[in-house]
Motif scaffolding. Structure first.
Motif, PDB file in Angstrom:
ATOM      1  N   CYS A  61       0.820  -1.204   0.000  1.00  7.68           N
ATOM      2  CA  CYS A  61       0.000   0.000   0.000  1.00  7.68           C
ATOM      3  C   CYS A  61       0.859   1.262   0.000  1.00  7.68           C
ATOM      4  O   CYS A  61       1.835   1.361   0.740  1.00  7.68           O
ATOM      5  CB  CYS A  61      -0.912   0.008   1.225  1.00  7.68           C
ATOM      6  SG  CYS A  61      -1.991  -1.426   1.333  1.00  7.68           S
ATOM      7  N   ASP A  83      -3.335   4.885  -1.436  1.00  8.88           N
ATOM      8  CA  ASP A  83      -4.180   3.691  -1.472  1.00  8.88           C
ATOM      9  C   ASP A  83      -5.091   3.609  -0.259  1.00  8.88           C
ATOM     10  O   ASP A  83      -4.872   4.288   0.757  1.00  8.88           O
ATOM     11  CB  ASP A  83      -3.316   2.433  -1.532  1.00  8.88           C
ATOM     12  CG  ASP A  83      -2.557   2.315  -2.842  1.00  8.88           C
ATOM     13  OD1 ASP A  83      -3.045   2.839  -3.855  1.00  8.88           O
ATOM     14  OD2 ASP A  83      -1.467   1.699  -2.849  1.00  8.88           O
ATOM     15  N   ASN A  84      -6.095   2.750  -0.359  1.00  9.65           N
ATOM     16  CA  ASN A  84      -6.948   2.472   0.784  1.00  9.65           C
ATOM     17  C   ASN A  84      -7.105   0.971   0.980  1.00  9.65           C
ATOM     18  O   ASN A  84      -6.858   0.176   0.064  1.00  9.65           O
ATOM     19  CB  ASN A  84      -8.325   3.147   0.639  1.00  9.65           C
ATOM     20  CG  ASN A  84      -9.125   2.608  -0.530  1.00  9.65           C
ATOM     21  OD1 ASN A  84      -9.656   1.495  -0.482  1.00  9.65           O
ATOM     22  ND2 ASN A  84      -9.232   3.400  -1.599  1.00  9.65           N
ATOM     23  N   LEU A  90      -9.857  -1.962   2.643  1.00 15.61           N
ATOM     24  CA  LEU A  90     -11.285  -2.107   2.891  1.00 15.61           C
ATOM     25  C   LEU A  90     -11.562  -3.326   3.764  1.00 15.61           C
ATOM     26  O   LEU A  90     -10.999  -4.401   3.550  1.00 15.61           O
ATOM     27  CB  LEU A  90     -12.005  -2.250   1.548  1.00 15.61           C
ATOM     28  CG  LEU A  90     -13.524  -2.124   1.514  1.00 15.61           C
ATOM     29  CD1 LEU A  90     -13.967  -0.759   2.032  1.00 15.61           C
ATOM     30  CD2 LEU A  90     -14.015  -2.337   0.090  1.00 15.61           C
ATOM     31  N   TYR A 120      -8.011   3.553   5.912  1.00 21.93           N
ATOM     32  CA  TYR A 120      -8.751   2.333   6.238  1.00 21.93           C
ATOM     33  C   TYR A 120     -10.239   2.635   6.164  1.00 21.93           C
ATOM     34  O   TYR A 120     -10.727   3.572   6.783  1.00 21.93           O
ATOM     35  CB  TYR A 120      -8.381   1.855   7.646  1.00 21.93           C
ATOM     36  CG  TYR A 120      -9.147   0.644   8.124  1.00 21.93           C
ATOM     37  CD1 TYR A 120      -8.763  -0.635   7.746  1.00 21.93           C
ATOM     38  CD2 TYR A 120     -10.254   0.785   8.965  1.00 21.93           C
ATOM     39  CE1 TYR A 120      -9.473  -1.749   8.186  1.00 21.93           C
ATOM     40  CE2 TYR A 120     -10.953  -0.321   9.412  1.00 21.93           C
ATOM     41  CZ  TYR A 120     -10.564  -1.580   9.019  1.00 21.93           C
ATOM     42  OH  TYR A 120     -11.270  -2.683   9.453  1.00 21.93           O
ATOM     43  N   ARG A 121     -10.976   1.837   5.393  1.00 26.46           N
ATOM     44  CA  ARG A 121     -12.411   2.040   5.221  1.00 26.46           C
ATOM     45  C   ARG A 121     -13.176   0.803   5.676  1.00 26.46           C
ATOM     46  O   ARG A 121     -12.680  -0.312   5.551  1.00 26.46           O
ATOM     47  CB  ARG A 121     -12.742   2.311   3.748  1.00 26.46           C
ATOM     48  CG  ARG A 121     -12.082   3.555   3.156  1.00 26.46           C
ATOM     49  CD  ARG A 121     -12.418   3.672   1.684  1.00 26.46           C
ATOM     50  NE  ARG A 121     -11.834   4.860   1.070  1.00 26.46           N
ATOM     51  CZ  ARG A 121     -11.936   5.162  -0.220  1.00 26.46           C
ATOM     52  NH1 ARG A 121     -12.621   4.352  -1.029  1.00 26.46           N
ATOM     53  NH2 ARG A 121     -11.386   6.259  -0.695  1.00 26.46           N
ATOM     54  N   VAL A 150     -15.331  -1.040  -3.336  1.00 26.87           N
ATOM     55  CA  VAL A 150     -13.972  -1.005  -3.872  1.00 26.87           C
ATOM     56  C   VAL A 150     -13.852   0.091  -4.932  1.00 26.87           C
ATOM     57  O   VAL A 150     -14.765   0.302  -5.738  1.00 26.87           O
ATOM     58  CB  VAL A 150     -13.609  -2.378  -4.472  1.00 26.87           C
ATOM     59  CG1 VAL A 150     -12.334  -2.300  -5.291  1.00 26.87           C
ATOM     60  CG2 VAL A 150     -13.460  -3.418  -3.376  1.00 26.87           C
ATOM     61  N   THR A 192      -8.164   0.988  -4.089  1.00 29.18           N
ATOM     62  CA  THR A 192      -8.220  -0.051  -3.059  1.00 29.18           C
ATOM     63  C   THR A 192      -7.144  -1.095  -3.319  1.00 29.18           C
ATOM     64  O   THR A 192      -7.171  -1.782  -4.337  1.00 29.18           O
ATOM     65  CB  THR A 192      -9.609  -0.734  -3.028  1.00 29.18           C
ATOM     66  OG1 THR A 192     -10.621   0.253  -2.842  1.00 29.18           O
ATOM     67  CG2 THR A 192      -9.681  -1.743  -1.887  1.00 29.18           C
ATOM     68  N   VAL A 230      -8.573  -5.957   0.234  1.00 30.86           N
ATOM     69  CA  VAL A 230      -9.834  -6.175   0.920  1.00 30.86           C
ATOM     70  C   VAL A 230      -9.617  -7.307   1.918  1.00 30.86           C
ATOM     71  O   VAL A 230      -9.153  -8.391   1.539  1.00 30.86           O
ATOM     72  CB  VAL A 230     -10.961  -6.549  -0.062  1.00 30.86           C
ATOM     73  CG1 VAL A 230     -12.226  -6.916   0.695  1.00 30.86           C
ATOM     74  CG2 VAL A 230     -11.225  -5.408  -1.036  1.00 30.86           C
ATOM     75  N   CYS A 270      -5.796  -5.323  -6.886  1.00 31.22           N
ATOM     76  CA  CYS A 270      -6.328  -5.423  -5.522  1.00 31.22           C
ATOM     77  C   CYS A 270      -6.257  -6.860  -5.028  1.00 31.22           C
ATOM     78  O   CYS A 270      -6.695  -7.792  -5.718  1.00 31.22           O
ATOM     79  CB  CYS A 270      -7.771  -4.932  -5.498  1.00 31.22           C
ATOM     80  SG  CYS A 270      -8.537  -4.955  -3.867  1.00 31.22           S
TER      81      CYS A 270
END
Length: 367
Positions: free
Chosen positions: A105, A110-111, A113, A133-134, A153, A157, A160, A189
């Motif tokens: 990341c 980036d994120n 999930l 962070y989601r 997404v 992302t 996950v 991802c």
């Protein structure tokens, strides 16, 4: 005193506060015996075979271990039917989580999930690494929201996370649902499935994608020796992932993070089938017993595929937790998961399970 500037990501961090130890509970309440059913540990302890192996190799602890634990990797490869190039061993699966986030990341870009009321390590490590962070909300009855994850997404992302079986509910995602989720993720991802409790699912072929690993190009599976193998104190886990990702992790990681005794213990544990199957038998019988008895006491129990049960008692959870402590029974209230009305209890030995139910009945009858 001089004040030093630290990274903003760590300025508001608070140190992890564990629950009281068995010794502290004994001293506080004047008890001779305390039962700990709060940390999802193996009810049978550690395998006698593994203990002897640790004793036999204790004199070698002045030596450095082999980097990347090649002997354990080879044993895992044989055990799982996965090529060694896909396996990374770590100081607990937490180290693999940390390495994946740090090395995959991009901070500020980036994120990651996941979903609500989940294992805290993903969020904590993401924050520490400066990665967004989601979370998506869970479904009805706290179901794992795989469809919602797929919809949330975006092109930034990087990963996950799905815990299956889930902590703290014990719910598990099917292989079919995980396959669909993996298939709809963007090309860059990863789907990271944390299978810390996978040994306790039934039937196993319905829940783990490991058996069809070669059909996935973006799957990471995390596993641990802490639960079914009784090695929580050794801090040993591993990840199975695309060979290219495994190669980057091995190149960039700190050396010697898995100690010599942990590697020997892991090899011995994988080959002690008698202890492993005794653990599964104890957990599955105990899980059925606890579910039935908790329901008789008026508790709402979530169906579990793990070595623990989450339940909502007919009394305030925090009060029940404190009253159980006075009787020498430690369970886990779930306020830190955002589930303040519920409690998690792991399966113990037969006598521990009965003692817990007796203590529950005594407390609830006095309500």
């Amino acid at each position: 005193m001089r004040e030093f500037t630290m990274r903003p990501e760590v300025m508001d961090f608070e140190s992890y506060t564990p629950g009281l130890t068995i010794e502290q509970i004994k001293e506080r309440y004047g008890l001779d015996q305390v039962i700990k059913l709060a940390s999802n540990e193996n009810p049978l302890g550690a395998s006698p075979v593994v203990q002897k192996v640790i004793e036999r190799h204790a004199a070698s602890v002045f030596r450095y271990p082999q980097n990347h634990s090649p002997r354990l990797v080879a044993e895992l490869s044989r055990h799982l039917g996965v090529d060694e190039s896909h396996i990374v061993v770590g100081n607990g699966s937490d180290e693999i989580i940390d390495m994946l986030i740090r090395m995959k990341c991009r901070p500020g870009m980036d994120n990651i999930l996941c979903y609500s009321n989940s294992f805290s390590m993903y969020k904590l490590t993401a924050r520490l690494c400066g990665v967004e962070y989601r979370e998506v909300p869970r479904g009805d009855d706290l179901a794992l929201p795989l469809d919602a994850l797929a919809e949330a997404v975006d092109e930034k992302t990087a990963m996950v996370f799905v815990t299956s079986p889930d902590n703290p509910t014990g719910l598990a995602a099917s292989v079919e649902d995980l396959s669909v989720l993996a298939g709809v993720l963007p090309e860059n991802c990863l789907l990271v499935v944390d299978e810390a409790y996978i040994d306790f699912v039934w039937p196993p072929e319905s829940y783990t994608p490991m058996q069809a690993y070669d059909k996935f190009s973006n799957l990471v599976v995390l596993r641990t020796f802490s639960k079914a193998y009784g090695l929580a104190g050794m801090r040993l886990g591993y990840g199975v992932m695309p060979a290219s990702i495994a190669d980057y992790l091995k190149r960039a990681r700190l050396p010697f993070t898995v100690n010599l005794l942990a590697e020997e213990a892991g090899i011995a544990a994988l080959n002690d089938e008698e202890f492993y199957h005794a653990t599964l038998d104890a957990v599955m019988r105990g899980r059925d017993y606890l579910r039935d008895e908790l329901e008789k006491l008026g508790c709402e129990v979530v169906p579990s595929q793990a070595n623990f049960l989450m339940f909502t008692p007919p009394a305030p959870a925090q009060k029940l937790f404190k009253e159980l402590l006075k009787k020498g029974v430690i369970v886990r209230p779930l306020a830190s998961f955002g589930l303040g009305r519920s409690i998690r209890v792991n399966v113990g030995t037969e006598s521990e399970n009965k003692a817990f139910i007796q203590a529950m009945a005594e407390v609830l009858n006095n309500e």
